[in-house]
Design a protein around this motif. Structure first.
Motif, PDB file in Angstrom:
ATOM      1  N   PHE A 211       0.789  -1.228   0.000  1.00 47.95           N
ATOM      2  CA  PHE A 211       0.000   0.000   0.000  1.00 47.95           C
ATOM      3  C   PHE A 211       0.827   1.287   0.000  1.00 47.95           C
ATOM      4  O   PHE A 211       0.281   2.372   0.204  1.00 47.95           O
ATOM      5  CB  PHE A 211      -0.938   0.002   1.214  1.00 47.95           C
ATOM      6  N   SER A 212       2.122   1.204  -0.246  1.00 50.01           N
ATOM      7  CA  SER A 212       2.952   2.406  -0.271  1.00 50.01           C
ATOM      8  C   SER A 212       2.568   3.295  -1.446  1.00 50.01           C
ATOM      9  O   SER A 212       2.176   2.814  -2.513  1.00 50.01           O
ATOM     10  CB  SER A 212       4.437   2.028  -0.362  1.00 50.01           C
ATOM     11  N   SER A 213       2.684   4.602  -1.236  1.00 50.63           N
ATOM     12  CA  SER A 213       2.240   5.562  -2.250  1.00 50.63           C
ATOM     13  C   SER A 213       3.184   5.656  -3.442  1.00 50.63           C
ATOM     14  O   SER A 213       2.819   6.226  -4.475  1.00 50.63           O
ATOM     15  CB  SER A 213       2.095   6.949  -1.609  1.00 50.63           C
ATOM     16  N   ASP A 214       4.391   5.088  -3.324  1.00 52.76           N
ATOM     17  CA  ASP A 214       5.376   5.202  -4.400  1.00 52.76           C
ATOM     18  C   ASP A 214       5.474   3.938  -5.256  1.00 52.76           C
ATOM     19  O   ASP A 214       6.383   3.796  -6.074  1.00 52.76           O
ATOM     20  CB  ASP A 214       6.761   5.541  -3.831  1.00 52.76           C
ATOM     21  N   LEU A 215       4.548   3.011  -5.096  1.00 48.43           N
ATOM     22  CA  LEU A 215       4.621   1.765  -5.862  1.00 48.43           C
ATOM     23  C   LEU A 215       4.285   2.018  -7.329  1.00 48.43           C
ATOM     24  O   LEU A 215       3.350   2.763  -7.651  1.00 48.43           O
ATOM     25  CB  LEU A 215       3.648   0.728  -5.290  1.00 48.43           C
ATOM     26  N   PRO A 216       5.018   1.398  -8.245  1.00 49.49           N
ATOM     27  CA  PRO A 216       4.756   1.587  -9.672  1.00 49.49           C
ATOM     28  C   PRO A 216       3.488   0.861 -10.106  1.00 49.49           C
ATOM     29  O   PRO A 216       3.012  -0.063  -9.435  1.00 49.49           O
ATOM     30  CB  PRO A 216       5.992   0.973 -10.339  1.00 49.49           C
ATOM     31  N   ASP A 217       2.971   1.248 -11.261  1.00 51.72           N
ATOM     32  CA  ASP A 217       1.761   0.621 -11.790  1.00 51.72           C
ATOM     33  C   ASP A 217       1.934  -0.882 -11.972  1.00 51.72           C
ATOM     34  O   ASP A 217       0.977  -1.640 -11.788  1.00 51.72           O
ATOM     35  CB  ASP A 217       1.373   1.266 -13.126  1.00 51.72           C
ATOM     36  N   SER A 218       3.134  -1.304 -12.333  1.00 50.73           N
ATOM     37  CA  SER A 218       3.361  -2.737 -12.548  1.00 50.73           C
ATOM     38  C   SER A 218       3.125  -3.528 -11.261  1.00 50.73           C
ATOM     39  O   SER A 218       2.603  -4.652 -11.298  1.00 50.73           O
ATOM     40  CB  SER A 218       4.781  -2.974 -13.052  1.00 50.73           C
ATOM     41  N   ARG A 219       3.495  -2.953 -10.129  1.00 50.39           N
ATOM     42  CA  ARG A 219       3.262  -3.611  -8.834  1.00 50.39           C
ATOM     43  C   ARG A 219       1.768  -3.629  -8.518  1.00 50.39           C
ATOM     44  O   ARG A 219       1.233  -4.652  -8.086  1.00 50.39           O
ATOM     45  CB  ARG A 219       4.033  -2.873  -7.734  1.00 50.39           C
ATOM     46  N   LEU A 220       1.067  -2.526  -8.762  1.00 47.31           N
ATOM     47  CA  LEU A 220      -0.365  -2.472  -8.497  1.00 47.31           C
ATOM     48  C   LEU A 220      -1.129  -3.440  -9.397  1.00 47.31           C
ATOM     49  O   LEU A 220      -2.119  -4.051  -8.980  1.00 47.31           O
ATOM     50  CB  LEU A 220      -0.882  -1.046  -8.681  1.00 47.31           C
ATOM     51  N   GLN A 221      -0.654  -3.606 -10.621  1.00 44.56           N
ATOM     52  CA  GLN A 221      -1.289  -4.553 -11.541  1.00 44.56           C
ATOM     53  C   GLN A 221      -1.171  -5.979 -11.027  1.00 44.56           C
ATOM     54  O   GLN A 221      -2.089  -6.792 -11.196  1.00 44.56           O
ATOM     55  CB  GLN A 221      -0.656  -4.438 -12.923  1.00 44.56           C
ATOM     56  N   SER A 222      -0.058  -6.275 -10.377  1.00 38.56           N
ATOM     57  CA  SER A 222       0.169  -7.637  -9.888  1.00 38.56           C
ATOM     58  C   SER A 222      -0.445  -7.879  -8.512  1.00 38.56           C
ATOM     59  O   SER A 222      -0.397  -9.009  -8.017  1.00 38.56           O
ATOM     60  CB  SER A 222       1.674  -7.930  -9.832  1.00 38.56           C
ATOM     61  N   THR A 223      -1.009  -6.845  -7.900  1.00 34.04           N
ATOM     62  CA  THR A 223      -1.633  -6.996  -6.577  1.00 34.04           C
ATOM     63  C   THR A 223      -3.132  -6.695  -6.670  1.00 34.04           C
ATOM     64  O   THR A 223      -3.953  -7.606  -6.691  1.00 34.04           O
ATOM     65  CB  THR A 223      -0.940  -6.090  -5.555  1.00 34.04           C
ATOM     66  N   PHE A 224      -3.485  -5.430  -6.774  1.00 34.44           N
ATOM     67  CA  PHE A 224      -4.901  -5.070  -6.919  1.00 34.44           C
ATOM     68  C   PHE A 224      -5.483  -5.691  -8.192  1.00 34.44           C
ATOM     69  O   PHE A 224      -6.679  -6.011  -8.237  1.00 34.44           O
ATOM     70  CB  PHE A 224      -5.067  -3.548  -6.950  1.00 34.44           C
ATOM     71  N   GLY A 225      -4.649  -5.870  -9.192  1.00 34.40           N
ATOM     72  CA  GLY A 225      -5.108  -6.456 -10.447  1.00 34.40           C
ATOM     73  C   GLY A 225      -5.509  -7.913 -10.337  1.00 34.40           C
ATOM     74  O   GLY A 225      -6.087  -8.471 -11.276  1.00 34.40           O
ATOM     75  N   LYS A 226      -5.218  -8.546  -9.207  1.00 35.76           N
ATOM     76  CA  LYS A 226      -5.594  -9.951  -9.001  1.00 35.76           C
ATOM     77  C   LYS A 226      -6.917 -10.093  -8.232  1.00 35.76           C
ATOM     78  O   LYS A 226      -7.416 -11.205  -8.078  1.00 35.76           O
ATOM     79  CB  LYS A 226      -4.482 -10.667  -8.226  1.00 35.76           C
ATOM     80  N   VAL A 227      -7.451  -8.973  -7.768  1.00 38.00           N
ATOM     81  CA  VAL A 227      -8.701  -9.029  -7.006  1.00 38.00           C
ATOM     82  C   VAL A 227      -9.869  -9.132  -7.981  1.00 38.00           C
ATOM     83  O   VAL A 227     -10.144  -8.207  -8.737  1.00 38.00           O
ATOM     84  CB  VAL A 227      -8.866  -7.796  -6.102  1.00 38.00           C
ATOM     85  N   ASP A 228     -10.556 -10.263  -7.957  1.00 44.49           N
ATOM     86  CA  ASP A 228     -11.654 -10.505  -8.889  1.00 44.49           C
ATOM     87  C   ASP A 228     -12.995 -10.689  -8.180  1.00 44.49           C
ATOM     88  O   ASP A 228     -13.929 -11.262  -8.725  1.00 44.49           O
ATOM     89  CB  ASP A 228     -11.353 -11.718  -9.775  1.00 44.49           C
TER      90      ASP A 228
END
Length: 297
Positions: free
Chosen positions: A208-225
């Protein structure tokens, strides 16, 4: 720390070795067919977060609440891991579903939010992770940024270097000296591996850090279905001042594959990290949002 005085709560303690979950007795006379499984953060135990039991008595009539007591609860967090937590959460979900619960939603508080996101984002190496029907993140705050905020930079950098060196030297399960960890975690024991996970950039817990790149968010939040509700506190004391809380939450939302509840886009007004000591209206708003979310599932 709880701000409430002595109290008691009626319910059923479910034991699923090596963990347990306390299911609060529903206010209705019939057994609720659905379950909200609440997962605490670092050092949390039963009754350490006040709003949980008020929430339990205010859920929609088809829902009950059970608080998970994982191996990482209390002082156990320093030698645990998110993967261990997820395995234990899965055992609880499987248990409740096999005993008649039709839907189970997991709700994380603080580092319990890391558990919830890890539940979706990490590889299921055992191949038996039980399916859940939704997820709620309450106070999904970066441990790394909170530690940077609260620790002297020299002490923080030094602790990270020691922990990372120990991990490289295959001493990741060794307990760090108290003079390294006490300023942040008191006398709770922390392994080098767990310190890296919590405190270092790119660590296992760094969701949840504010400096995480989009690629990291895609691999985390992007897995929530599954349906997702985010409850981010307007006054969360662990968030650095420079972080735009509302913008951060709305940065996460587009990555989610499941349906994100519209209520997520607005911060929880007046809310501190765990709501202990907050105005009653703050907990009431949380309860209202959770109830609306569960009713829609």
């Amino acid at each position: 720390m709880s701000t409430q005085g002595p109290s008691s709560t009626s319910g059923t303690l479910h034991h699923v070795a090596p963990v347990s979950a306390f299911e609060v007795t529903p206010t209705t006379s019939t057994q609720s067919p659905n379950l909200l499984l609440w997962i605490g953060g670092l050092t949390d135990t039963y009754h350490s977060v006040d709003y949980v039991y008020k929430l339990a008595s205010s859920l929609p009539p088809t829902w009950s609440l059970a608080q998970a007591n994982l191996s990482s609860a209390g002082s156990g967090f320093g030698i645990a891991s998110l993967t261990q937590d997820c395995n234990e959460i899965s055992s609880l979900v499987s248990y409740f579903k096999s005993n008649g619960k039709q839907k189970v939603v997991i709700m994380g508080h603080s580092t319990g939010c890391q558990d919830c996101l890890h539940y979706f984002a990490s590889e299921d190496k055992r191949g038996d992770r039980a399916k859940v029907d939704g997820v709620i993140l309450q106070a999904p705050v970066s441990d790394r940024e909170a530690m940077v905020k609260d620790m002297d930079k020299k002490d923080y950098d030094g602790a990270c270097k020691i922990a990372e060196d120990w991990v490289k030297e295959a001493k990741g399960e060794h307990i760090l000296p108290l003079n390294v960890t006490a300023d942040m975690f008191g006398r709770n024991p922390l392994s080098a591996r767990r310190w890296v996970a919590l405190a270092c950039q790119g660590g296992e817990d760094d969701y949840f850090s504010s400096d995480l790149p989009d690629s990291r968010l895609q691999s985390t939040f992007g897995k929530v279905d599954k349906p997702l509700l985010i409850l981010y506190g307007e006054e969360d004391e662990y968030v650095p001042d420079q972080v735009d809380r509302k913008a951060l939450v709305n940065k996460w939302i587009p990555f989610v594959k499941g349906k994100v509840d519209e209520q997520s886009k607005e911060l929880l007004g007046g809310a501190s990290h765990n709501l202990n000591g907050d105005d009653e209206e703050v907990a009431d708003e949380l309860i209202k949002r959770v109830g609306k979310f569960l009713t829609a599932i």
